[in-house]
Design an enzyme around this catalytic site. Sequence first.
Site, PDB file in Angstrom:
ATOM      1  N   ASP A   1      33.147   6.260  40.778  1.00 55.44           N
ATOM      2  CA  ASP A   1      34.138   7.471  40.947  1.00 55.44           C
ATOM      3  C   ASP A   1      32.758   8.123  41.911  1.00 55.44           C
ATOM      4  O   ASP A   1      32.182   8.163  41.122  1.00 55.44           O
ATOM      5  CB  ASP A   1      34.493   8.545  39.214  1.00 55.44           C
ATOM      6  CG  ASP A   1      35.344   9.225  39.853  1.00 55.44           C
ATOM      7  OD1 ASP A   1      35.303   8.800  41.313  1.00 55.44           O
ATOM      8  OD2 ASP A   1      36.204  10.098  38.833  1.00 55.44           O
TER       9      ASP A   1
ATOM     10  N   HIS B   1      32.327   5.000  50.570  1.00 59.36           N
ATOM     11  CA  HIS B   1      33.161   4.169  49.751  1.00 59.36           C
ATOM     12  C   HIS B   1      31.694   2.791  49.833  1.00 59.36           C
ATOM     13  O   HIS B   1      31.769   1.719  48.975  1.00 59.36           O
ATOM     14  CB  HIS B   1      34.628   3.686  50.194  1.00 59.36           C
ATOM     15  CG  HIS B   1      35.473   4.457  50.298  1.00 59.36           C
ATOM     16  ND1 HIS B   1      35.598   5.043  49.100  1.00 59.36           N
ATOM     17  CD2 HIS B   1      36.478   5.911  49.874  1.00 59.36           C
ATOM     18  CE1 HIS B   1      36.234   5.318  48.073  1.00 59.36           C
ATOM     19  NE2 HIS B   1      37.310   5.848  49.530  1.00 59.36           N
TER      20      HIS B   1
ATOM     21  N   ARG C   1      45.861   8.469  48.676  1.00 60.18           N
ATOM     22  CA  ARG C   1      44.681   8.732  49.819  1.00 60.18           C
ATOM     23  C   ARG C   1      45.692   9.388  51.081  1.00 60.18           C
ATOM     24  O   ARG C   1      46.593   8.155  51.252  1.00 60.18           O
ATOM     25  CB  ARG C   1      43.976   8.114  49.623  1.00 60.18           C
ATOM     26  CG  ARG C   1      43.488   8.420  47.890  1.00 60.18           C
ATOM     27  CD  ARG C   1      42.215   7.897  47.249  1.00 60.18           C
ATOM     28  NE  ARG C   1      41.669   8.446  45.938  1.00 60.18           N
ATOM     29  CZ  ARG C   1      40.825   8.012  45.623  1.00 60.18           C
ATOM     30  NH1 ARG C   1      40.017   8.262  46.800  1.00 60.18           N
ATOM     31  NH2 ARG C   1      40.184   8.579  44.857  1.00 60.18           N
TER      32      ARG C   1
ATOM     33  N   LEU D   1      28.819 -15.449  35.966  1.00 59.48           N
ATOM     34  CA  LEU D   1      28.869 -13.911  35.213  1.00 59.48           C
ATOM     35  C   LEU D   1      30.611 -13.944  35.115  1.00 59.48           C
ATOM     36  O   LEU D   1      31.165 -14.600  36.927  1.00 59.48           O
ATOM     37  CB  LEU D   1      28.880 -13.039  36.066  1.00 59.48           C
ATOM     38  CG  LEU D   1      29.491 -11.298  36.287  1.00 59.48           C
ATOM     39  CD1 LEU D   1      29.062 -10.788  34.934  1.00 59.48           C
ATOM     40  CD2 LEU D   1      28.863 -10.482  37.115  1.00 59.48           C
TER      41      LEU D   1
HETATM   42  C1  FPP Z   1      36.119   6.846  43.642  1.00 55.91           C
HETATM   43  O1  FPP Z   1      36.133   6.901  44.168  1.00 55.91           O
HETATM   44  C2  FPP Z   1      36.382   5.275  44.130  1.00 55.91           C
HETATM   45  C3  FPP Z   1      36.556   4.505  44.322  1.00 55.91           C
HETATM   46  C4  FPP Z   1      39.184   5.135  44.875  1.00 55.91           C
HETATM   47  C5  FPP Z   1      36.885   3.245  45.535  1.00 55.91           C
HETATM   48  C6  FPP Z   1      36.333   2.321  44.542  1.00 55.91           C
HETATM   49  C7  FPP Z   1      35.504   1.765  45.682  1.00 55.91           C
HETATM   50  C8  FPP Z   1      34.182   1.011  45.492  1.00 55.91           C
HETATM   51  C9  FPP Z   1      32.662   1.277  44.909  1.00 55.91           C
HETATM   52  C10 FPP Z   1      33.907   0.167  47.374  1.00 55.91           C
HETATM   53  C11 FPP Z   1      34.069  -1.095  47.550  1.00 55.91           C
HETATM   54  C12 FPP Z   1      35.038  -1.695  45.745  1.00 55.91           C
HETATM   55  C13 FPP Z   1      34.549  -3.612  45.938  1.00 55.91           C
HETATM   56  C14 FPP Z   1      35.297  -4.414  45.170  1.00 55.91           C
HETATM   57  C15 FPP Z   1      34.279  -3.994  47.372  1.00 55.91           C
HETATM   58  P1  FPP Z   1      36.257   8.090  44.832  1.00 55.91           P
HETATM   59  O2  FPP Z   1      36.685   8.701  46.271  1.00 55.91           O
HETATM   60  O3  FPP Z   1      38.049   8.850  44.362  1.00 55.91           O
HETATM   61  O4  FPP Z   1      35.076   9.712  44.864  1.00 55.91           O
HETATM   62  P2  FPP Z   1      35.661  11.215  44.711  1.00 55.91           P
HETATM   63  O5  FPP Z   1      36.483  11.525  43.524  1.00 55.91           O
HETATM   64  O6  FPP Z   1      33.649  11.656  45.053  1.00 55.91           O
HETATM   65  O7  FPP Z   1      36.238  12.210  45.901  1.00 55.91           O
END
Ligand code: FPP
Length: 249
Positions: free
Chosen positions: A32, A49, A83, A143
């Site tokens: 997150d 991201h 989203r 892993l």
């Molecule tokens: C939450 O942060 C994150 C996500 C919904 C996506 C997680 C994705 C990645 C780490 C990118 C790549 C993944 C792979 C497997 C290649 P948020 O957008 O909700 O953050 P916020 O709460 O600060 O808005």
Amino acid sequence: MATIYPKYTDAELKALSLERGALPKHIGIIMDGNGRWAKKRLLPRSAGHRAGMEALRGVVRFSHSAGIEALTVYAFSTENWRRPKLEIDALFSLLVEYFHKEIEELDLNGVRIRMLGDTSAFSPKLRELMDNAVERTKNNHGLMFNVALNYGGRAEIVNAAKKLVEEGVPADEIDEAAISDRLYTSGLPEVDLIIRTAGEKRLSNFLLYQAAYSEFCFTDTLFPDFDSNAYCACLKEYALRTRRFGRAL
Ligand code: FPP
């Protein structure tokens, strides 16, 4: 160029204040804070991201080096479809990029990739890429890297119940193992530790059934900043916990 990840010796782990016997076998991570990381830098959420994807590379590498058996990351939940389309598209193109670019290195390092969730909703291109990654690495012994995609813990339990009915399993044969065996995580070790970054203290429908006896580590670090120091801090916190599984001390 694909890199061979190091395997830490006991002495190298000790230098990081970690002890092999006190490491979790299976770690789940709720990644997150990508959006907040981007906002702080006046960048679009997609840049957050992308930075999250870079942090994930480090997490996979460190998990391998430390000898963690299984890592499950929450990449896209069943609720994330709410989203904006632009953000969803950016996330999916990152996923395509990740599997395209990383597969060789992951395979070389013996990582076994598995997808947890309903991937039938994805584009044929993404599905093919994921199926290839799973197929290519299925006989590896390193892993176990699980990517939860279009994943929801409640939907997973509902699916398991449907499977039991479809298979005609009689009610008196349904026990916890019968349900576990029909979850996406079937065959994986128990989830010992769940880490959530960015200060939120919720499970958000992640590994609901599996989290029954998990320890939790909540860190304020935003996922793009979740480096090996932040990861080690969670592993050290875990090592200090006394796990009782319902027993008295
Ligand atoms: C939450 O942060 C994150 C996500 C919904 C996506 C997680 C994705 C990645 C780490 C990118 C790549 C993944 C792979 C497997 C290649 P948020 O957008 O909700 O953050 P916020 O709460 O600060 O808005």
